[in-house]
Scaffold this motif. Structure first.
Motif, PDB file in Angstrom:
ATOM      1  N   GLY A   1     -11.486  34.042 -21.772  1.00 18.16           N
ATOM      2  CA  GLY A   1     -10.186  34.597 -21.401  1.00 18.16           C
ATOM      3  C   GLY A   1      -9.299  34.690 -22.627  1.00 18.16           C
ATOM      4  N   GLU A   2      -8.187  35.399 -22.472  1.00 19.36           N
ATOM      5  CA  GLU A   2      -7.236  35.540 -23.573  1.00 19.36           C
ATOM      6  C   GLU A   2      -6.600  34.201 -23.929  1.00 19.36           C
ATOM      7  OE1 GLU A   2      -4.812  39.570 -22.985  1.00 19.36           O
ATOM      8  OE2 GLU A   2      -5.204  38.548 -21.097  1.00 19.36           O
ATOM      9  N   SER A   3      -5.945  34.150 -25.086  1.00 23.71           N
ATOM     10  CA  SER A   3      -5.155  32.969 -25.451  1.00 23.71           C
ATOM     11  C   SER A   3      -4.081  32.754 -24.390  1.00 23.71           C
ATOM     12  CB  SER A   3      -4.502  33.172 -26.816  1.00 23.71           C
ATOM     13  OG  SER A   3      -5.478  33.281 -27.818  1.00 23.71           O
ATOM     14  N   GLY A   4      -3.904  31.502 -23.996  1.00 25.28           N
ATOM     15  CA  GLY A   4      -2.894  31.190 -22.987  1.00 25.28           C
ATOM     16  C   GLY A   4      -3.385  31.265 -21.561  1.00 25.28           C
ATOM     17  N   SER A   5      -4.693  31.504 -21.379  1.00 26.91           N
ATOM     18  CA  SER A   5      -5.211  31.627 -20.011  1.00 26.91           C
ATOM     19  C   SER A   5      -5.490  30.272 -19.364  1.00 26.91           C
ATOM     20  CB  SER A   5      -6.484  32.486 -19.995  1.00 26.91           C
ATOM     21  OG  SER A   5      -7.477  31.931 -20.826  1.00 26.91           O
ATOM     22  N   GLY A   6      -5.478  29.194 -20.159  1.00 24.30           N
ATOM     23  CA  GLY A   6      -5.676  27.851 -19.596  1.00 24.30           C
ATOM     24  C   GLY A   6      -7.013  27.226 -19.916  1.00 24.30           C
ATOM     25  N   LYS A   7      -7.795  27.863 -20.775  1.00 22.55           N
ATOM     26  CA  LYS A   7      -9.145  27.373 -21.091  1.00 22.55           C
ATOM     27  C   LYS A   7      -9.101  25.985 -21.737  1.00 22.55           C
ATOM     28  CE  LYS A   7     -10.165  30.672 -24.004  1.00 22.55           C
ATOM     29  NZ  LYS A   7      -8.835  31.295 -24.163  1.00 22.55           N
ATOM     30  N   SER A   8      -8.361  25.877 -22.834  1.00 23.39           N
ATOM     31  CA  SER A   8      -8.327  24.615 -23.576  1.00 23.39           C
ATOM     32  C   SER A   8      -7.635  23.507 -22.794  1.00 23.39           C
ATOM     33  CB  SER A   8      -7.640  24.808 -24.932  1.00 23.39           C
ATOM     34  OG  SER A   8      -8.403  25.650 -25.758  1.00 23.39           O
ATOM     35  N   VAL A   9      -6.580  23.862 -22.042  1.00 20.54           N
ATOM     36  CA  VAL A   9      -5.878  22.848 -21.238  1.00 20.54           C
ATOM     37  C   VAL A   9      -6.822  22.271 -20.185  1.00 20.54           C
ATOM     38  CG1 VAL A   9      -3.980  22.441 -19.624  1.00 20.54           C
ATOM     39  CG2 VAL A   9      -3.605  23.867 -21.627  1.00 20.54           C
ATOM     40  N   THR A  10      -7.645  23.129 -19.589  1.00 17.99           N
ATOM     41  CA  THR A  10      -8.616  22.661 -18.592  1.00 17.99           C
ATOM     42  C   THR A  10      -9.555  21.627 -19.197  1.00 17.99           C
ATOM     43  OG1 THR A  10      -8.538  24.766 -17.397  1.00 17.99           O
ATOM     44  CG2 THR A  10     -10.471  23.388 -17.043  1.00 17.99           C
TER      45      THR A  10
END
Length: 349
Positions: free
Chosen positions: A41-50
């Motif tokens: 997903g794009e930056s800011g989509s929540g990947k890293s936070v997940t």
């Protein structure tokens, strides 16, 4: 297949002066033993936070997990204290971060940094830990490990530093390895080497991997399944073949259309119009509706459920409703899909 990790209705918020940012909004997925799941997903989509939530690394007190559960071998990680998580972090679940230069301690020799986890989690003596550190340096393809073990991070190239970070992550034979855009800071040739290295290591160690990336080319080479994230939610999930050759969500179409393939040198790439929504005030209905040229009236009013496409494939778009008009992916996206198929055939020859 047996599941090793199950994420159910996960929510992550961050308190700011402007309000509460709903960074992750009801994420669900499972990770099977020995599987590689890519989250794109794009930056800011929540990947890293997940993935930081999986590691217990959501920054407190601003960051919170108000709802949901993260079940690792049946144990809910969201209920554990930081001290309890320290016993799991690095030992059972390990992480490779994006930038190796900020992940490594510049004042400490790389050998000592690899040995730390072995001494802490495996109760190994310094001599045992050093022997294992040498084995790991060899495993990740660093030549002359006896010499390199006594060197500092600045004495390594970017690609070699990333190999050291991978060695640290693998030190305690983790059951789950999270790779947060591990190839982004590297050039294309080194990227290919690191991806090949991770695939080989997975075969040898049978580790389950969560691979975070915005590069769909990397996904095609490394993943078994793909989860597409947008605005803090998973909008499509399935096997690599499901998502690459039979994508159903317009956002997935946009991601595929914006990616070059072997046959698309002369073709203009598609750009997804607009920008991701403000997650302090998430939009009503489908968060992608304002950027979606195929949006239906209901997209602006009601959030779509996750529709089942096949046993392995799900997508959250009203286009899959039985009453929705039949809309095919744009021709440019279909050509990309054919391009992926051609590249896959070439790899198998």
């Amino acid at each position: 297949m047996d599941s090793i990790l199950d994420v159910n209705n996960l929510h992550v918020t961050f308190d700011t002066y402007g309000g509460s940012v709903q960074a992750v909004r009801g994420v669900n997925f499972s990770l099977n033993k020995g599987e590689t799941l890519a989250i794109v997903g794009e930056s800011g989509s929540g990947k890293s936070v997940t993935t930081k939530a999986l590691m217990g690394l959501v920054a407190k007190p601003a960051g919170k997990i108000p709802k949901g559960e993260i079940l690792f071998e049946g144990k809910d990680l969201t209920k554990l204290s930081n001290k309890q998580m320290q016993k799991i972090r690095g030992k059972d679940i390990s992480m490779i971060f994006q930038d190796p230069m900020t992940s490594l301690n510049p004042t400490m020799k790389v050998g000592k940094q690899i040995m730390e986890g072995l001494i802490l989690h495996q109760n190994q003596s310094k001599q045992e830990a050093k022997k294992r550190a040498l084995e790991l340096l060899q495993l990740v393809g660093i030549p002359d490990p006896e010499k390199r073990i006594n060197q500092y991070p600045h004495q390594f190239s970017g690609g070699m530093r990333q190999r050291v970070v991978i060695a640290i992550a693998l030190a305690c034979n983790p059951k789950v390895l999270i790779a947060d855009e591990p190839t982004t800071a590297l050039d294309v040739t080194i990227q290919a080497q690191i991806i090949e290295l991770m695939k080989n290591i997975q075969k040898k160690m049978e580790t389950s991997i969560i691979f975070i990336t915005h590069d769909l080319g990397v996904v095609a080479n490394v993943a078994d399944r793909v989860a597409v994230m947008y605005a803090g939610k998973i909008v499509e999930i399935g096997t690599v073949d499901d998502v690459f050759y039979n994508p159903k969500h317009p956002y997935t179409w946009g991601l595929l259309g914006s990616m070059p393939t072997v046959d698309s040198q002369e073709e203009k790439l598609i750009a997804i119009p607009g920008t991701p929504p403000d997650l302090i005030h998430p939009p009503k209905g489908d968060a992608f509706a304002a950027r979606n040229e195929f949006a239906l009236a209901i997209d602006f009013e009601e959030e779509p459920p996750m529709f089942q496409v096949s046993d392995s494939h799900y997508a959250a778009t009203w286009l899959l409703h039985e009453d929705a008009p039949h809309i095919e992916p744009p021709e440019a996206v279909k050509r990309r899909m054919k391009g992926f198929s051609t590249e896959g055939d070439n790899k198998n020859e």
